[in-house]
Design a protein around this motif. Structure first.
Motif, mmCIF file in Angstrom:
data_model
loop_
_atom_site.group_PDB
_atom_site.id
_atom_site.type_symbol
_atom_site.label_atom_id
_atom_site.label_comp_id
_atom_site.label_asym_id
_atom_site.label_seq_id
_atom_site.Cartn_x
_atom_site.Cartn_y
_atom_site.Cartn_z
ATOM 1 N N GLY A 259 -9.432 -4.121 -8.436
ATOM 2 C CA GLY A 259 -7.986 -4.295 -8.504
ATOM 3 C C GLY A 259 -7.281 -3.046 -9.001
ATOM 4 O O GLY A 259 -6.189 -2.704 -8.523
ATOM 5 N N LEU B 157 -6.969 -0.484 -6.258
ATOM 6 C CA LEU B 157 -5.883 -0.863 -5.343
ATOM 7 C C LEU B 157 -4.529 -0.448 -5.919
ATOM 8 O O LEU B 157 -3.674 0.065 -5.186
ATOM 9 C CB LEU B 157 -5.919 -2.374 -5.102
ATOM 10 N N TRP C 113 -13.374 -10.861 -4.052
ATOM 11 C CA TRP C 113 -12.161 -10.188 -4.504
ATOM 12 C C TRP C 113 -12.212 -8.686 -4.266
ATOM 13 O O TRP C 113 -11.201 -8.069 -3.911
ATOM 14 C CB TRP C 113 -11.922 -10.486 -5.984
ATOM 15 N N GLN D 83 -11.308 -8.192 -0.702
ATOM 16 C CA GLN D 83 -9.869 -8.327 -0.478
ATOM 17 C C GLN D 83 -9.121 -7.082 -0.950
ATOM 18 O O GLN D 83 -8.222 -6.581 -0.263
ATOM 19 C CB GLN D 83 -9.338 -9.570 -1.209
ATOM 20 N N PHE D 84 -9.499 -6.575 -2.124
ATOM 21 C CA PHE D 84 -8.857 -5.364 -2.647
ATOM 22 C C PHE D 84 -9.110 -4.168 -1.727
ATOM 23 O O PHE D 84 -8.225 -3.340 -1.508
ATOM 24 C CB PHE D 84 -9.370 -5.053 -4.057
ATOM 25 N N THR D 85 -10.331 -4.101 -1.191
ATOM 26 C CA THR D 85 -10.689 -2.995 -0.309
ATOM 27 C C THR D 85 -9.881 -3.032 0.981
ATOM 28 O O THR D 85 -9.368 -2.001 1.442
ATOM 29 C CB THR D 85 -12.192 -3.046 0.020
#
Length: 231
Positions: A201, A204, A139, A142-144
Motif C-alpha cells: 500500500g 502505491l 491485497w 490489487q496494489f500492484t
C-alpha cells in the motif's frame, strides 16, 4: 552573413549546453537510484522476511512485465510530441497530448478488466502461495495493478516532459521515488500490522504522489504558450 553565422554559432552553443546539462542530470539520476535501490533491497528483505519478500517480487513481477509496454508507449508518444514541438505548433501538441491521454485511459480500463478476471483467477488457482498468506497476496496484487494503472495514465505526461527536454525534473522525480520508498520501509519496520500489505500500500501511495507531481508540472509546460497555428 557574419550576423547569421554568429546567430547560428550561439544557437549551437545553447544546444550543446542543454545536451551537457541533460546528460549530467541523467547520470546523476542513474548513479543515485542504483545506490539507493541496492541499499533498499537489503532493508526490504530484512523487514519482510525471505518468504514475503519472494511473494512480493513474484506478484510485483506483473508490474515489471507491463513495464516494458509502458516504456514502448512512452517512446512512441514522445516522438509525436517532439515532432509537434519541432513544428512550433502548440495546438497540434495539445491535440496529440489529449488523444494520447484518452488512448492510455482506455488501455488502462482494458488491462484493469483483464487483471480483475483472468489475472485474479490465475492468482487464486494457479500461483503457489504460502499457506496463510492468501489475503496478503490478494491485497499486494490489487496494489500492484492499481500502481500500474496509475503509471500507465502517467505515460503522456512523462513523454511530454522528455519531449520538452526537462531532464532535471525527470531526474529529481526518479530520486524522489527511490528515496521515499526507502524511507517508507525504514518506518514500516516499527509497525506490528502485516508488513507485506503495508509495504504494498505504501508503494502505491508513493507512485500516486509521484504521478501527481509529474502531471501538475507537465500541464504547466503544455499550457505555457498561447495556442498558435503555423502559417
Amino acid at each position: 552573413m557574419e550576423g547569421i553565422e554568429y546567430l547560428y554559432f550561439m544557437q549551437q552553443q545553447d544546444i550543446n549546453k542543454r545536451i551537457a546539462k541533460n546528460t549530467f542530470f541523467l547520470y546523476v539520476r542513474m548513479l543515485l537510484t542504483i545506490l539507493v535501490s541496492l541499499y533498499s533491497s537489503r532493508i526490504v528483505l530484512q523487514v519482510l522476511g525471505a518468504s514475503d519478500y519472494g511473494l512480493y517480487n513474484v506478484i510485483g513481477g506483473i508490474l515489471t512485465m507491463f513495464g516494458m509496454l509502458s516504456s514502448a508507449l512512452t517512446v512512441g508518444t514522445q516522438r509525436f510530441l517532439t515532432y509537434a514541438l519541432g513544428e512550433n505548433n502548440i495546438v497540434k501538441l495539445k491535440e496529440i497530448f489529449s488523444m494520447s491521454l484518452l488512448l492510455h485511459v482506455i488501455l488502462s480500463i482494458i488491462i484493469f478488466i483483464f487483471s480483475e478476471t483472468i489475472g485474479l483467477w490465475f492468482l487464486k488457482h494457479v500461483m503457489n502461495i504460502p499457506e496463510g498468506r492468501e489475503v496478503a497476496a490478494f491485497w499486494v496484487y490489487q496494489f500492484t495493478i492499481l500502481g500500474f494503472i496509475v503509471s500507465l495514465i502517467q505515460v503522456p505526461f512523462q513523454s511530454s516532459l522528455i519531449a520538452h527536454e526537462r531532464m532535471n525534473m525527470y531526474a529529481y522525480m526518479s530520486i524522489y521515488d527511490v528515496t521515499m520508498k526507502l524511507l517508507l520501509i525504514l518506518v514500516l519496520q516499527y509497525y506490528q500490522f502485516d508488513k507485506l500489505i503495508l509495504y504494498g500500500g505504501s508503494i502505491l501511495l508513493v507512485n500516486i504522489s509521484s504521478v501527481a507531481i509529474y502531471n501538475f508540472y507537465t500541464l504547466s509546460l503544455i499550457h505555457i504558450s498561447e495556442p498558435t497555428r503555423p502559417e
